[in-house]
Design an enzyme around this catalytic site. Structure first.
Site, PDB file in Angstrom:
ATOM      1  N   PRO A   1       0.799  -1.230   0.000  1.00  0.00           N
ATOM      2  CA  PRO A   1       0.000   0.000   0.000  1.00  0.00           C
ATOM      3  C   PRO A   1       0.831   1.279   0.000  1.00  0.00           C
ATOM      4  O   PRO A   1       0.410   2.284  -0.579  1.00  0.00           O
ATOM      5  CB  PRO A   1      -0.835  -0.127   1.276  1.00  0.00           C
ATOM      6  CG  PRO A   1      -0.996  -1.601   1.462  1.00  0.00           C
ATOM      7  CD  PRO A   1       0.326  -2.181   1.045  1.00  0.00           C
ATOM      8  N   TYR A   2       1.980   1.262   0.646  1.00  0.00           N
ATOM      9  CA  TYR A   2       2.838   2.449   0.610  1.00  0.00           C
ATOM     10  C   TYR A   2       3.224   2.795  -0.824  1.00  0.00           C
ATOM     11  O   TYR A   2       3.034   3.933  -1.283  1.00  0.00           O
ATOM     12  CB  TYR A   2       4.082   2.225   1.466  1.00  0.00           C
ATOM     13  CG  TYR A   2       5.137   3.294   1.302  1.00  0.00           C
ATOM     14  CD1 TYR A   2       4.858   4.624   1.594  1.00  0.00           C
ATOM     15  CD2 TYR A   2       6.416   2.976   0.846  1.00  0.00           C
ATOM     16  CE1 TYR A   2       5.823   5.608   1.437  1.00  0.00           C
ATOM     17  CE2 TYR A   2       7.384   3.939   0.696  1.00  0.00           C
ATOM     18  CZ  TYR A   2       7.083   5.266   0.980  1.00  0.00           C
ATOM     19  OH  TYR A   2       8.038   6.236   0.820  1.00  0.00           O
TER      20      TYR A   2
END
Length: 377
Positions: free
Chosen positions: A180-181
Site C-alpha cells: 500500500p505504501y
C-alpha cells in the site's frame, strides 16, 4: 512536511508560513539561498523522523491516527535568523487549513515531503496510507492551483516499482508496486501527472531509494516512535539494538534469491538527498516534468548493512533471523544515470559505514530522540 519557497514580497499582517523562505536580492542570493534550501530540505527530509519521536507533540490524536501532521516547529536557536525559516502546524487533510496557509502567503514553489513511510505498517493499515499520501496530495494540488503556485518538487519512492524483473531500475522500469505504501505513492504520482496536463506547472518527481544517515552537523537524526519500531527502517533497528533499547536485531527474510539470502537495497545518504532537491528546484521548468531516481546505483544486502552497523557502533549486535515481512521485495537498486545527465547530481556519501557513524553520533547524543539530551548509555 511541505516546504514552500517564497521570493515575492510578503503580504501585510500575516502569520508565520509553513516552511516559507524569504530570498535575498538576486545578486546575493545564490550561495545564501543554497544554504537556506539545504537547511530547510534537511529538516524536511527528516520530518518523519522528527514527528515520530515519542516526545513530539501534535495538534490532536485524530491527526496522528492518519498521519496528517504536515509540519513541525524548529527550535529557534537552531536557525535564529528572523524571517528565514518559519514553521506552523497544519493538517494536509484539512482543505480549509491548507488554503488558509496559501491565501496568507505568497509562495513560488512547494516541496511536498509529507508522508508516512513504513512498508510493514502500510500492509496493516492501508487506509492510513491512502489518506495520508494520496488524498492529501490532492488537497495540496488543489490549493496550489487555486493560488497560482506553479512549481512542485514531489517526494516519491522506489517502492512504486515493486519488484522488477531486471536490475538496475531506470525511470522507464514499469511501476508495479506490491504494498500500500508504494501503491499510494504511485497514485499520487499519477494524480500529479494528470493534473500537469491541464496546467503549466513545473513538476519534479524524485523517487527515493533507501534513505540513511543524519545531518553531519548533528542537528537532526532518526527517532521513530516506539510503536513503529517493529515496522521501522533497518538503520533505526540496528541502532536500537546497539543502544540496548531492543534485545538484539530482528532480520526478516533470509530465503530471498540473493547472494546471501537477505534483501538488497540501495542506501542513499540524507545529505546527498538534500542536494538532489536543491538541483531539482534549480532545474524545474514551467510546463515540464522531470522524473528521477535518487540512489547510489549500488545494492547492499541486509547482512552487509548489519555488519557495517556493528563496525560503526562498535557494538556486537545479536541478530535473530525471522520469516519474511509482508510487502517486502528481494532486490532493488537504482540506475541514477538520468539524474546525473540532466541535473548533474550524483551521490557523494557512498561509504555505508561512514554514513552510519554520523548517524550513530547523533544517536549517542540524543538518547531520548528529540527530548532532553542524554550523552551516555
Amino acid at each position: 512536511m511541505l516546504n514552500f519557497t517564497r521570493s515575492r514580497p510578503q503580504r501585510p499582517n500575516r502569520p508565520n508560513s509553513l516552511g516559507g523562505m524569504d530570498f535575498v536580492d538576486p545578486v546575493k542570493k545564490s550561495g545564501v539561498v543554497r544554504k537556506i534550501i539545504f537547511a530547510t530540505g534537511l529538516i524536511a527530509l527528516c520530518i518523519v523522523i522528527i514527528k515520530t519521536s515519542p516526545t513530539f507533540s501534535s495538534p490532536s490524536p485524530d491527526n496522528l491516527s492518519r498521519g496528517n501532521l504536515g509540519a513541525v516547529k524548529v527550535l529557534q536557536d537552531m536557525f535564529p535568523e528572523p524571517g528565514r525559516l518559519q514553521f506552523i502546524y497544519a493538517d494536509l487533510g484539512d482543505p480549509k487549513a491548507v488554503n488558509k496557509i496559501f491565501s496568507e502567503n505568497a509562495f513560488d514553489a512547494v516541496m511536498h515531503f509529507a508522508a508516512v513511510a513504513y512498508v510493514g505498517e502500510s500492509t496493516l493499515d492501508p487506509l492510513k496510507y491512502y489518506h495520508n499520501i494520496t488524498s492529501n496530495t490532492m488537497v495540496v494540488l488543489e490549493a496550489m492551483a487555486a493560488h497560482n503556485v506553479n512549481t512542485l518538487i514531489y517526494s516519491s519512492t522506489c517502492a512504486t516499482y515493486g519488484e522488477p524483473d531486471k536490475m538496475p531500475i531506470t525511470e522507464e522500469t514499469p511501476q508495479n508496486p506490491i504494498n500500500p505504501y508504494g501503491k499510494a505513492k504511485k497514485m499520487a504520482e499519477d494524480i500529479i501527472l494528470d493534473f500537469h496536463k491541464t496546467s503549466d506547472m513545473a513538476v519534479m518527481v524524485l523517487r527515493y531509494f533507501n534513505v540513511i544517515g543524519s545531518d553531519p552537523d548533528g542537528r537532526l537524526g532518526e527517532a521513530p516512535r516506539p510503536e513503529l519500531r517493529e515496522h521501522g527502517r533497518i538503520s533505526a533497528a540496528c541502532f536500537d539494538a546497539a543502544r540496548g533499547i531492543t534485545k538484539g536485531l530482528k532480520v526478516r527474510g533470509t530465503d530471498y534469491k540473493t547472494a546471501d539470502g537477505t534483501c538488497i537495497r540501495d542506501y542513499i545518504d540524507v545529505t546527498d538527498l538534500v542536494d538532489a532537491h536543491v538541483k531539482a528546484l534549480q532545474k524545474a521548468q514551467p510546463g515540464e516534468v522531470g522524473i528521477y531516481n535518487v540512489g547510489t546505483g549500488r545494492g547492499r544486502s541486509v547482512r552487509e548493512f548489519v555488519e557495517a552497523c556493528k563496525r560503526a557502533t562498535g557494538v556486537s549486535i545479536d541478530v535473530e533471523y525471522l520469516p519474511r515481512r509482508p510487502g517486502d521485495y528481494a532486490e532493488v537498486y537504482s540506475d541514477p544515470s538520468k539524474i546525473l545527465r540532466e541535473l548533474n547530481w550524483s551521490a557523494k556519501y557512498t561509504d555505508l559505514e561512514k554514513s552510519l557513524q554520523v548517524a550513530w553520533k547523533w544517536q549517542k547524543l540524543h538518547h531520548n530522540g528529540y527530548g532532553p539530551t542524554k550523552t551516555s548509555f
